[in-house]
Design a protein around this motif. Structure first.
Motif, PDB file in Angstrom:
ATOM      1  N   THR A  23      18.533  36.116   1.736  1.00  0.00           N
ATOM      2  CA  THR A  23      18.526  34.746   1.204  1.00  0.00           C
ATOM      3  C   THR A  23      18.500  33.730   2.337  1.00  0.00           C
ATOM      4  N   LEU A  24      19.272  33.967   3.387  1.00  0.00           N
ATOM      5  CA  LEU A  24      19.238  33.083   4.551  1.00  0.00           C
ATOM      6  C   LEU A  24      17.846  33.070   5.182  1.00  0.00           C
ATOM      7  N   LEU A  25      17.211  34.221   5.272  1.00  0.00           N
ATOM      8  CA  LEU A  25      15.862  34.285   5.850  1.00  0.00           C
ATOM      9  C   LEU A  25      14.860  33.523   4.992  1.00  0.00           C
ATOM     10  N   HIS A  26      14.941  33.707   3.674  1.00  0.00           N
ATOM     11  CA  HIS A  26      13.945  33.081   2.798  1.00  0.00           C
ATOM     12  C   HIS A  26      14.109  31.562   2.749  1.00  0.00           C
ATOM     13  N   THR A  27      15.342  31.099   2.688  1.00  0.00           N
ATOM     14  CA  THR A  27      15.558  29.647   2.632  1.00  0.00           C
ATOM     15  C   THR A  27      15.292  28.980   3.976  1.00  0.00           C
ATOM     16  N   SER A  28      15.195  29.764   5.044  1.00  0.00           N
ATOM     17  CA  SER A  28      14.935  29.198   6.370  1.00  0.00           C
ATOM     18  C   SER A  28      13.490  29.366   6.805  1.00  0.00           C
TER      19      SER A  28
ATOM     20  N   SER B 102      10.099  24.803  -7.951  1.00  0.00           N
ATOM     21  CA  SER B 102       9.602  23.629  -7.233  1.00  0.00           C
ATOM     22  C   SER B 102       9.529  22.414  -8.146  1.00  0.00           C
ATOM     23  N   LEU B 103       9.228  22.619  -9.429  1.00  0.00           N
ATOM     24  CA  LEU B 103       9.197  21.496 -10.364  1.00  0.00           C
ATOM     25  C   LEU B 103      10.586  20.917 -10.589  1.00  0.00           C
ATOM     26  N   LEU B 104      11.626  21.712 -10.337  1.00  0.00           N
ATOM     27  CA  LEU B 104      12.989  21.244 -10.536  1.00  0.00           C
ATOM     28  C   LEU B 104      13.548  20.530  -9.318  1.00  0.00           C
ATOM     29  N   VAL B 105      13.272  21.019  -8.109  1.00  0.00           N
ATOM     30  CA  VAL B 105      14.003  20.539  -6.938  1.00  0.00           C
ATOM     31  C   VAL B 105      13.137  19.911  -5.863  1.00  0.00           C
ATOM     32  N   ALA B 106      11.850  20.211  -5.808  1.00  0.00           N
ATOM     33  CA  ALA B 106      11.018  19.758  -4.693  1.00  0.00           C
ATOM     34  C   ALA B 106      10.173  18.559  -5.104  1.00  0.00           C
ATOM     35  N   SER B 107       9.606  17.889  -4.094  1.00  0.00           N
ATOM     36  CA  SER B 107       8.768  16.734  -4.371  1.00  0.00           C
ATOM     37  C   SER B 107       7.422  17.153  -4.935  1.00  0.00           C
ATOM     38  N   ARG B 108       6.932  18.316  -4.553  1.00  0.00           N
ATOM     39  CA  ARG B 108       5.682  18.861  -5.067  1.00  0.00           C
ATOM     40  C   ARG B 108       5.766  20.382  -5.072  1.00  0.00           C
ATOM     41  N   PRO B 109       4.887  21.041  -5.821  1.00  0.00           N
ATOM     42  CA  PRO B 109       4.818  22.502  -5.717  1.00  0.00           C
ATOM     43  C   PRO B 109       4.397  22.912  -4.309  1.00  0.00           C
ATOM     44  N   PRO B 110       4.696  24.131  -3.885  1.00  0.00           N
ATOM     45  CA  PRO B 110       4.308  24.560  -2.537  1.00  0.00           C
ATOM     46  C   PRO B 110       2.797  24.685  -2.408  1.00  0.00           C
ATOM     47  N   THR B 111       2.333  24.673  -1.181  1.00  0.00           N
ATOM     48  CA  THR B 111       0.914  24.884  -0.911  1.00  0.00           C
ATOM     49  C   THR B 111       0.623  26.382  -0.961  1.00  0.00           C
ATOM     50  N   PRO B 112      -0.647  26.777  -1.074  1.00  0.00           N
ATOM     51  CA  PRO B 112      -0.968  28.216  -1.013  1.00  0.00           C
ATOM     52  C   PRO B 112      -0.461  28.881   0.256  1.00  0.00           C
ATOM     53  N   GLY B 113      -0.434  28.134   1.367  1.00  0.00           N
ATOM     54  CA  GLY B 113       0.094  28.699   2.603  1.00  0.00           C
ATOM     55  C   GLY B 113       1.578  28.984   2.519  1.00  0.00           C
ATOM     56  N   VAL B 114       2.339  28.056   1.936  1.00  0.00           N
ATOM     57  CA  VAL B 114       3.779  28.267   1.771  1.00  0.00           C
ATOM     58  C   VAL B 114       4.034  29.432   0.822  1.00  0.00           C
ATOM     59  N   LEU B 115       3.236  29.523  -0.244  1.00  0.00           N
ATOM     60  CA  LEU B 115       3.376  30.631  -1.185  1.00  0.00           C
ATOM     61  C   LEU B 115       3.127  31.966  -0.488  1.00  0.00           C
ATOM     62  N   SER B 116       2.064  32.043   0.318  1.00  0.00           N
ATOM     63  CA  SER B 116       1.778  33.281   1.054  1.00  0.00           C
ATOM     64  C   SER B 116       2.892  33.598   2.038  1.00  0.00           C
ATOM     65  N   ARG B 117       3.425  32.572   2.676  1.00  0.00           N
ATOM     66  CA  ARG B 117       4.524  32.762   3.620  1.00  0.00           C
ATOM     67  C   ARG B 117       5.762  33.317   2.916  1.00  0.00           C
ATOM     68  N   GLY B 118       6.015  32.834   1.702  1.00  0.00           N
ATOM     69  CA  GLY B 118       7.160  33.336   0.949  1.00  0.00           C
ATOM     70  C   GLY B 118       6.998  34.791   0.550  1.00  0.00           C
ATOM     71  N   ILE B 119       5.796  35.160   0.073  1.00  0.00           N
ATOM     72  CA  ILE B 119       5.548  36.552  -0.306  1.00  0.00           C
ATOM     73  C   ILE B 119       5.644  37.451   0.923  1.00  0.00           C
ATOM     74  N   GLY B 120       5.119  36.987   2.055  1.00  0.00           N
ATOM     75  CA  GLY B 120       5.206  37.776   3.276  1.00  0.00           C
ATOM     76  C   GLY B 120       6.643  38.014   3.700  1.00  0.00           C
ATOM     77  N   LEU B 121       7.475  36.965   3.601  1.00  0.00           N
ATOM     78  CA  LEU B 121       8.871  37.134   3.998  1.00  0.00           C
ATOM     79  C   LEU B 121       9.632  37.991   3.000  1.00  0.00           C
ATOM     80  N   GLU B 122       9.238  37.951   1.730  1.00  0.00           N
ATOM     81  CA  GLU B 122       9.857  38.860   0.763  1.00  0.00           C
ATOM     82  C   GLU B 122       9.559  40.307   1.132  1.00  0.00           C
ATOM     83  N   GLY B 123       8.335  40.560   1.639  1.00  0.00           N
ATOM     84  CA  GLY B 123       8.030  41.900   2.118  1.00  0.00           C
ATOM     85  C   GLY B 123       8.916  42.305   3.280  1.00  0.00           C
ATOM     86  N   VAL B 124       9.120  41.384   4.227  1.00  0.00           N
ATOM     87  CA  VAL B 124      10.017  41.662   5.361  1.00  0.00           C
ATOM     88  C   VAL B 124      11.437  41.913   4.855  1.00  0.00           C
TER      89      VAL B 124
END
Length: 705
Positions: free
Chosen positions: A227-232, A466-488
């Motif tokens: 969780t610390l890794l993903h939120t960072s 993202s619709l609840l807490v962020a100013s906008r939904p993430p970009t495709p790059g941020v989404l890919s980064r999140g999936i990649g870190l979930e793999g790690v």
């Protein structure tokens, strides 16, 4: 006496102004096409904050006013409001002057009782209004239970502004005490999702009470660390990482593989090493999907109509385990289920110091009360039977009287577990604590397919949170980064040996909406607390001592919630569309029917099996209908096609991407444009990586901002 001549009757009116409708603000392509949402039939728009294109509306027919004997005035194009002066027809949308538009806006603002001005956006149907950003909302929606409150503002790109109903938003950093309390609250409310999977798989692997306590502590440690890794360094959304129910079915299938059924000795460590090897390779594959940018291509085929039945099938697939285990001690299991239902539904609106404790803590409160009731019954001697000892193995019991009651004693008593006594006070979970992982390609393939399903689950969670807490939904790059870190993160889970992969917990979105806590710092502090608690071995031993019947009762609620949360993704599409209804219906039906065929194939009725009845669906590899000369192929195909979520995903993704449908009807997820996000400071602060780590990814556009 009134005259009977209709021409001499006084004309009615003017009518009072109609209340302003709650039509949702248009999105980007809605502005381009002039679409105005309707709320009936197959054009029912969702309250997700995104509106997409629709067919051009038909010209409205002019109804007759039967009282005055003339045509009713047409409806103006301003948010669907009636013209206030109905004695004269409203001018056509194409001829509305700037002065008339300003007067119309002023009249509507006055009828609302004043307030902030509204910006006017011209469309093909006339000007559509959207509230201008301000700190005062005169007509703010006040739904108590809404998880997606209708947004108040829309920017030039068609995205909604940050919701005002959250107590703390993504980048808010309140004092240390508030974020500590809210962070702990977040994890306590997610307790069932984090700890229940180890309590299911350890008995299935033949592990001891000490093994269960160690595994619970390991899961808590890895959950806090990931969780610390993903939120960072992931999406940076306040999403908790942990053992997902998506990985439970493949884990049970591997545990019940034919080569493990006849093993003697300590099966637990042997099977755990197999699970570790499969999880590590499959997680590396998921990390490759994310960091290579392939996920940004795959996500084009993943929409709410695909996500909804896939995640719902995960929850529905465990029906054979739920009440079957609860029935082993009905009075305790049913009490647990009823308490959770009462807390989460009937008492959900009761607030204590501004917190809906019954809704937020439905699972832990129900567990504590049921555990206390079971303890009192045990101490009162309700489950004592003369001459029977629960510690004697069933195979050594000679008395027929004791054989009859031994199962009830084991499941109803709270003093049968030795996990708390066996657990050490301090223990540090370390990598490869169960031994060196073992890699088998057939199990790796199964886990690789499941990692794709896990990514589909995470895509829906990213968008909803993202619709609840962020100013906008993430970009495709941020989404890919999140999936990649979930793999790690899942690679780390495999190295530490949690038995499953690590992914975003779907229930987290519901928790954010209920607690109204979207602060990233609160989740990070809660993760640190979870890591500290994992080092105290007695905490893991205490959790591992939860009676199995209570675990099964909690899982009945958690799996039902998971199915409902999956189907809730349909709110981002047109839920009333016959196209979507048929696709979702077919996906859910075949996700139950096709696996049932594979699971029941080749099993003779009343056959004596060493595997409990609730684990029968996971031994399909030994008797499935696919028989080739390659045993590994048989294992992979029979096992994969027996997974409900795999069938639901295949049916939904094929139908949704081949059956014609508009973007609005399909509910296509909207992701922020990378270039626009870089120009907007709020979006950059929401998703940019800390410590200038983002500079490393500048040349890798598909995982950058």
């Amino acid at each position: 006496m009134s005259s009977s001549d209709p021409s001499k009757r006084p004309r009615p009116g003017p009518w009072p102004p109609a209340p302003e409708s709650n039509a949702m603000p248009p999105s980007t392509w809605a502005k381009r096409t002039g679409f105005r949402p309707k709320f009936s039939g197959e054009t029912t728009a969702s309250d997700s904050g995104q509106i997409v294109s629709a067919p051009k509306p038909k010209e409205p027919q002019t109804p007759l006013d039967l009282e005055s004997g003339r045509a009713k005035p047409p409806v103006s194009a301003v948010n669907g409001e009636k013209a206030e002066n109905n004695r004269l027809p409203a001018p056509p949308a194409a001829t509305v002057t700037e002065k008339e538009k300003d007067q119309s806006v002023k009249r509507r603002r006055d009828s609302d009782g004043g307030g902030a001005p509204k910006s006017t956006v011209a469309t093909a149907n006339g000007p559509a209004t959207a509230d201008a950003p301000s700190h005062h909302h005169p007509r703010r929606h006040s739904r108590e239970e809404a998880t997606d409150v209708l947004p108040q503002t829309v920017d030039d790109d068609g995205f909604v502004s940050r919701p005002s109903h959250m107590k703390y938003e993504l980048r808010d950093t309140p004092g240390l005490v508030p974020i500590g309390l809210y962070g702990l609250q977040h994890y306590i409310s997610m307790l069932g999702s984090i700890i229940l999977i180890p309590l299911v798989i350890v008995p299935a692997m033949g592990g001891s009470q000490e093994d269960m306590a160690i595994l619970v502590s390991t899961v808590m440690f890895v959950s806090g660390m990931t969780t610390l890794l993903h939120t960072s360094f992931g999406t940076r959304l306040p999403l908790i990482q942990g053992p997902s129910f998506v990985y439970l079915a493949p884990a049970l299938a591997i545990i019940n593989s034919p080569e493990f059924i006849g093993l003697n000795g300590n099966n637990f460590k042997h099977i755990m090493k197999q699970l570790q090897g499969a999880t590590i390779i499959a997680s590396a594959f998921q990390a490759f999907l994310g960091y290579s940018g392939l996920m940004s291509l795959i996500v084009r085929f993943i929409n709410p109509v695909v996500v909804a039945p896939t995640i719902a099938a995960v929850g529905l697939s465990f029906y054979s385990y739920g009440f079957t285990q609860v029935s082993s001690c009905l009075e305790i299991g049913v009490l647990q289920i009823l308490l959770v239902i009462v807390f989460s539904l009937y008492l959900r609106k009761i607030s204590v110091f501004g917190h809906r404790i019954f809704l937020i803590y439905a699972v832990p409160l129900g567990l504590v009360i049921t555990w206390a009731a079971a303890f009192l019954l045990t101490e009162a001697g309700v489950y004592n039977y003369k001459g029977c000892d629960v510690n004697i193995p069933a195979s050594n019991i000679l008395s027929e009287h004791c054989r009859k009651h031994i199962s009830r004693m084991k499941h109803c008593r709270v003093d049968t577990s030795q996990a708390l006594k066996a657990a050490p006070w301090i223990r540090f979970p370390y990598p490869l604590q169960w031994g060196t992982p073992v890699f088998q390609w057939k199990m790796v393939i199964i886990m690789c397919v499941v990692s794709i399903i896990s990514s589909v689950d995470s895509v829906g969670s990213y968008h909803a949170s993202s619709l609840l807490v962020a100013s906008r939904p993430p970009t495709p790059g941020v989404l890919s980064r999140g999936i990649g870190l979930e793999g790690v993160s899942s690679v780390l889970a495999g190295l530490w040996g949690t038995g499953t992969g690590s992914t975003t917990l779907t229930e987290n979105v519901h928790t954010i909406a209920v607690t109204k806590m979207g602060s990233r710092r609160a989740v990070q502090l809660g993760a640190c607390v979870l890591i500290v608690l994992s080092l105290v071995g007695k905490v893991g031993g205490f959790i591992a001592s939860i009676p199995q019947v209570m675990v099964a009762a909690l899982l009945c609620f958690m799996w039902a919630m998971l199915a409902a949360l999956g189907l809730s993704n349909l709110r981002y599409s047109e839920a009333g569309s016959s196209r979507n209804i048929i696709i979702v219906g077919l996906s859910l039906f075949f996700s139950l029917s096709v696996p049932a065929y594979f699971q029941q194939y080749g099993i003779t009725p009343n056959s004596n099996s060493s595997v409990p009845s609730y684990f029968q669906p996971y031994i399909v590899a030994s008797h499935g209908p696919i028989h080739t000369t390659y045993g590994g192929v048989n294992y992979v195909m029979n096992t994969l096609l027996s997974f409900n979520m795999v069938i639901a995903f295949l049916v939904a993704v094929i139908l949704d991407n081949t059956v014609p449908g508009s973007r609005q009807e399909r509910g296509v997820y909207i992701w922020s444009d990378s270039e626009a996000a870089k120009r907007e400071p709020a979006v950059a602060k929401d998703y940019e990586l800390p410590f200038r780590v983002g500079r490393i990814f500048r040349w890798v556009k598909w995982v950058g901002l």
